[in-house]
Design a protein around this motif. Structure first.
Motif, PDB file in Angstrom:
ATOM      1  N   GLU A 316      15.944  86.055  55.538  1.00 38.25           N
ATOM      2  CA  GLU A 316      15.563  84.855  54.398  1.00 38.25           C
ATOM      3  C   GLU A 316      14.455  84.623  53.718  1.00 38.25           C
ATOM      4  O   GLU A 316      13.204  85.624  54.069  1.00 38.25           O
ATOM      5  CB  GLU A 316      15.579  83.525  55.257  1.00 38.25           C
ATOM      6  CG  GLU A 316      16.832  83.207  55.428  1.00 38.25           C
ATOM      7  CD  GLU A 316      17.738  82.369  53.962  1.00 38.25           C
ATOM      8  OE1 GLU A 316      17.142  81.416  54.212  1.00 38.25           O
ATOM      9  OE2 GLU A 316      19.306  82.396  54.582  1.00 38.25           O
ATOM     10  N   GLU A 317      14.542  84.339  51.966  1.00 34.53           N
ATOM     11  CA  GLU A 317      13.231  84.788  51.446  1.00 34.53           C
ATOM     12  C   GLU A 317      11.904  83.352  52.039  1.00 34.53           C
ATOM     13  O   GLU A 317      12.201  82.545  52.757  1.00 34.53           O
ATOM     14  CB  GLU A 317      13.618  83.692  50.192  1.00 34.53           C
ATOM     15  CG  GLU A 317      12.090  83.911  49.189  1.00 34.53           C
ATOM     16  CD  GLU A 317      12.567  83.578  47.727  1.00 34.53           C
ATOM     17  OE1 GLU A 317      11.790  83.696  46.926  1.00 34.53           O
ATOM     18  OE2 GLU A 317      13.763  83.038  47.528  1.00 34.53           O
ATOM     19  N   LEU A 371       6.714  79.861  54.642  1.00 37.04           N
ATOM     20  CA  LEU A 371       7.383  78.892  54.739  1.00 37.04           C
ATOM     21  C   LEU A 371       6.520  77.775  55.290  1.00 37.04           C
ATOM     22  O   LEU A 371       6.043  78.022  56.280  1.00 37.04           O
ATOM     23  CB  LEU A 371       8.788  78.820  55.212  1.00 37.04           C
ATOM     24  CG  LEU A 371      10.381  79.987  54.759  1.00 37.04           C
ATOM     25  CD1 LEU A 371      11.357  79.627  55.435  1.00 37.04           C
ATOM     26  CD2 LEU A 371       9.945  79.684  52.861  1.00 37.04           C
ATOM     27  N   ASP A 372       6.803  76.302  54.734  1.00 34.29           N
ATOM     28  CA  ASP A 372       6.122  75.584  55.812  1.00 34.29           C
ATOM     29  C   ASP A 372       7.136  74.755  57.169  1.00 34.29           C
ATOM     30  O   ASP A 372       8.348  75.797  56.571  1.00 34.29           O
ATOM     31  CB  ASP A 372       5.668  74.420  54.931  1.00 34.29           C
ATOM     32  CG  ASP A 372       6.766  73.946  54.290  1.00 34.29           C
ATOM     33  OD1 ASP A 372       7.721  74.079  54.997  1.00 34.29           O
ATOM     34  OD2 ASP A 372       6.717  72.485  53.424  1.00 34.29           O
ATOM     35  N   ILE A 376      11.080  76.530  57.124  1.00 38.26           N
ATOM     36  CA  ILE A 376      11.854  77.065  58.246  1.00 38.26           C
ATOM     37  C   ILE A 376      13.188  76.353  58.728  1.00 38.26           C
ATOM     38  O   ILE A 376      13.595  77.242  59.610  1.00 38.26           O
ATOM     39  CB  ILE A 376      10.716  77.138  59.020  1.00 38.26           C
ATOM     40  CG1 ILE A 376       9.969  78.078  59.135  1.00 38.26           C
ATOM     41  CG2 ILE A 376      11.532  78.109  60.506  1.00 38.26           C
ATOM     42  CD1 ILE A 376       8.238  78.169  60.122  1.00 38.26           C
ATOM     43  N   LYS A 377      13.157  74.755  59.367  1.00 39.15           N
ATOM     44  CA  LYS A 377      14.333  74.672  59.320  1.00 39.15           C
ATOM     45  C   LYS A 377      15.207  74.977  58.801  1.00 39.15           C
ATOM     46  O   LYS A 377      16.644  74.812  58.869  1.00 39.15           O
ATOM     47  CB  LYS A 377      13.854  72.840  59.326  1.00 39.15           C
ATOM     48  CG  LYS A 377      13.538  72.258  60.543  1.00 39.15           C
ATOM     49  CD  LYS A 377      13.055  70.852  60.768  1.00 39.15           C
ATOM     50  CE  LYS A 377      11.998  70.356  61.633  1.00 39.15           C
ATOM     51  NZ  LYS A 377      11.438  69.296  61.550  1.00 39.15           N
ATOM     52  N   LEU A 380      16.601  77.576  58.877  1.00 39.43           N
ATOM     53  CA  LEU A 380      17.585  78.208  60.466  1.00 39.43           C
ATOM     54  C   LEU A 380      18.999  77.500  60.026  1.00 39.43           C
ATOM     55  O   LEU A 380      19.946  77.675  61.102  1.00 39.43           O
ATOM     56  CB  LEU A 380      16.668  77.437  61.251  1.00 39.43           C
ATOM     57  CG  LEU A 380      15.394  78.219  61.998  1.00 39.43           C
ATOM     58  CD1 LEU A 380      14.966  76.856  63.125  1.00 39.43           C
ATOM     59  CD2 LEU A 380      15.725  79.109  62.921  1.00 39.43           C
ATOM     60  N   GLN A 381      18.425  75.989  59.131  1.00 42.88           N
ATOM     61  CA  GLN A 381      20.175  76.094  59.529  1.00 42.88           C
ATOM     62  C   GLN A 381      21.336  76.785  58.508  1.00 42.88           C
ATOM     63  O   GLN A 381      22.115  76.665  58.742  1.00 42.88           O
ATOM     64  CB  GLN A 381      20.235  74.583  58.437  1.00 42.88           C
ATOM     65  CG  GLN A 381      20.508  73.382  58.215  1.00 42.88           C
ATOM     66  CD  GLN A 381      20.844  72.176  57.373  1.00 42.88           C
ATOM     67  OE1 GLN A 381      20.112  71.858  57.603  1.00 42.88           O
ATOM     68  NE2 GLN A 381      21.856  71.749  57.435  1.00 42.88           N
ATOM     69  N   ARG A 382      20.293  77.400  56.873  1.00 40.66           N
ATOM     70  CA  ARG A 382      21.796  77.871  56.635  1.00 40.66           C
ATOM     71  C   ARG A 382      21.724  79.479  56.892  1.00 40.66           C
ATOM     72  O   ARG A 382      23.226  79.905  57.610  1.00 40.66           O
ATOM     73  CB  ARG A 382      20.603  78.114  55.502  1.00 40.66           C
ATOM     74  CG  ARG A 382      20.807  77.508  54.443  1.00 40.66           C
ATOM     75  CD  ARG A 382      20.337  77.622  53.198  1.00 40.66           C
ATOM     76  NE  ARG A 382      18.573  79.047  53.262  1.00 40.66           N
ATOM     77  CZ  ARG A 382      17.756  78.334  53.065  1.00 40.66           C
ATOM     78  NH1 ARG A 382      17.728  76.950  52.573  1.00 40.66           N
ATOM     79  NH2 ARG A 382      16.632  79.067  53.150  1.00 40.66           N
ATOM     80  N   VAL A 383      20.668  80.010  58.243  1.00 38.49           N
ATOM     81  CA  VAL A 383      21.071  80.974  59.049  1.00 38.49           C
ATOM     82  C   VAL A 383      22.420  80.545  59.988  1.00 38.49           C
ATOM     83  O   VAL A 383      23.620  81.446  60.285  1.00 38.49           O
ATOM     84  CB  VAL A 383      20.363  81.685  59.652  1.00 38.49           C
ATOM     85  CG1 VAL A 383      20.666  82.477  60.613  1.00 38.49           C
ATOM     86  CG2 VAL A 383      19.233  82.806  58.786  1.00 38.49           C
ATOM     87  N   LEU A 384      22.500  79.645  60.843  1.00 42.11           N
ATOM     88  CA  LEU A 384      23.419  78.681  61.983  1.00 42.11           C
ATOM     89  C   LEU A 384      24.353  78.790  60.787  1.00 42.11           C
ATOM     90  O   LEU A 384      25.371  79.029  61.674  1.00 42.11           O
ATOM     91  CB  LEU A 384      23.295  77.863  62.695  1.00 42.11           C
ATOM     92  CG  LEU A 384      21.391  78.169  63.374  1.00 42.11           C
ATOM     93  CD1 LEU A 384      21.488  76.780  64.079  1.00 42.11           C
ATOM     94  CD2 LEU A 384      21.612  79.131  64.601  1.00 42.11           C
TER      95      LEU A 384
END
Length: 388
Positions: A316-317, A371-372, A376-377, A380-384
């Protein structure tokens, strides 16, 4: 004086009924005026009195007898009245079905009288119609007042009283008219229900997926019902909701969701308690090397499934570095599934803390990023979403 009634004339049904009722109320044999004479034509018949002045019959001439044709005519008149009554009743029923449909389409609350009950629900008067209110559509306020009584016993005590309802189904062709008191109660009380509100509640039915809880309002009545999902019952792993909650239990609940379009309230019991992981984080994860803090040659094996998530996060960037820093064990199992979330602990510069938990095992992950917190949230959502 002359009265006339034309068969097939354009008079209204009400006028014809009023006239015919007046005619039948007249007793020909009892009046001193001469009897009525009947003159028939092909399309009309007329009823006339021969004189306004009463005449005494001649002593030598016997009083005329009523012919059998008079009885036949009276029967025809009664049939005509019955036919007109049916027309009026049918017109009223049709108008009332239209009113029921309008109540349904516009969500109008109606005050209906309870005519009686049967094994499945209440019979509700709606003008000239009688509709049905199934017991599941009753407000919980009735059975919460008298929890020791069956719903059928409560229904008998409601007969003859007025009840606020909404039409939830109106179909004239199939003669189906269904009411709901719950929908009417929702319209009145739901606006006061906000996310974060805490209520005293009484547990209703308990299902495999959770328990329904009736919310107690300031007037002392239980007007609305919400669902406590099995995942919101306790921080402990819940195999069967019935091991913890039973119908009739008094509990405190927190509103965590309100869907006003679907008239649904989501509740939680466990969120009124601190998450045992967050509450005892430093206790379950020791900070010295003997308890699990990593040394230079100490490697922590990631929880099952966590390694894939870590690798995806690195792609993730904005993610600079990520590593598992320590681990520990809880005293009880909260969830067998892998859970991952951003800790509420304040960040240290550009370093944030993630927590992973599965079974009794807990692992702390340090994330270095530009990231702020919201960034980060989303990461995480994209990864999951990518990780199966």
């Amino acid at each position: 004086m002359q009265f006339s009634a034309a068969i097939g004339s354009p008079y209204s049904s009400v006028s014809r009924i009023a006239f015919l009722s007046h005619l039948l109320a007249t007793d020909v044999s009892a009046t001193k005026t001469p009897p009525l004479t009947w003159n028939y034509s092909t399309t009309n018949f007329f009823i006339c009195r021969s004189s306004l002045t009463p005449k005494k019959p001649s002593p030598s001439i016997p009083a005329p007898k009523v012919s059998t044709s008079d009885d036949t005519s009276k029967t025809q008149l009664l049939d005509l009245i019955d036919e007109d009554d049916d027309v009026v009743r049918q017109a009223r029923r049709s108008a009332d079905w239209k009113a029921a449909r309008a109540h349904y389409e516009n969500g109008i609350v109606y005050q209906g009288r309870i005519e009686g009950s049967n094994g499945g629900g209440l019979l509700i008067r709606f003008y000239s119609l009688v509709g049905f209110l199934p017991y599941p559509q009753l407000s919980p306020s009735h059975y919460c007042k008298e929890p020791e009584k069956s719903i059928q016993e409560i229904a008998k005590t409601l007969t003859g009283t007025l009840i606020s309802v909404k039409v939830i189904h109106a179909e004239e062709e199939k003669r189906k008219l269904i009411f709901s008191e719950k929908e009417a109660t929702w319209s009145k009380y739901s606006n006061s229900v906000k996310v974060g509100n805490v209520y005293d509640a009484r547990v209703g039915s308990v299902e495999d997926y959770g328990a329904f809880a009736h919310l107690r309002f300031p007037d002392g009545c239980y007007h609305l019902t919400g669902l406590v999902h099995v995942s919101e019952v306790s921080w402990d792993l819940v195999q069967d909701v019935r091991d913890i909650l039973n119908e009739g239990d008094l509990v405190k609940v927190k509103v965590i969701g309100v869907d006003r379009n679907k008239s649904r309230i989501t509740l939680s019991i466990k969120q009124l308690e601190e998450d045992p992981l967050l509450e005892t984080l430093e206790k379950v994860i020791p900070q010295d090397n003997s308890g699990g803090s990593p040394s230079e040659d100490y490697v922590i094996d990631p929880l099952p499934g966590l390694e894939t998530i870590v690798e995806e996060l690195k792609r993730e960037e904005g993610i600079i570095d990520i590593k598992i820093t320590r681990q520990g064990f809880e005293k009880r199992v909260v969830s067998q599934d892998l859970q991952l979330w951003l800790s509420n602990a304040p960040p240290n510069g550009n370093q944030f803390t993630l927590l992973a938990r599965a079974g009794r095992q807990v692992q702390e992950i340090q994330l270095v990023t530009s990231l702020d917190q919201d960034g980060i949230k989303f990461a995480l959502q994209r990864v999951l979403e990518r990780v199966p």
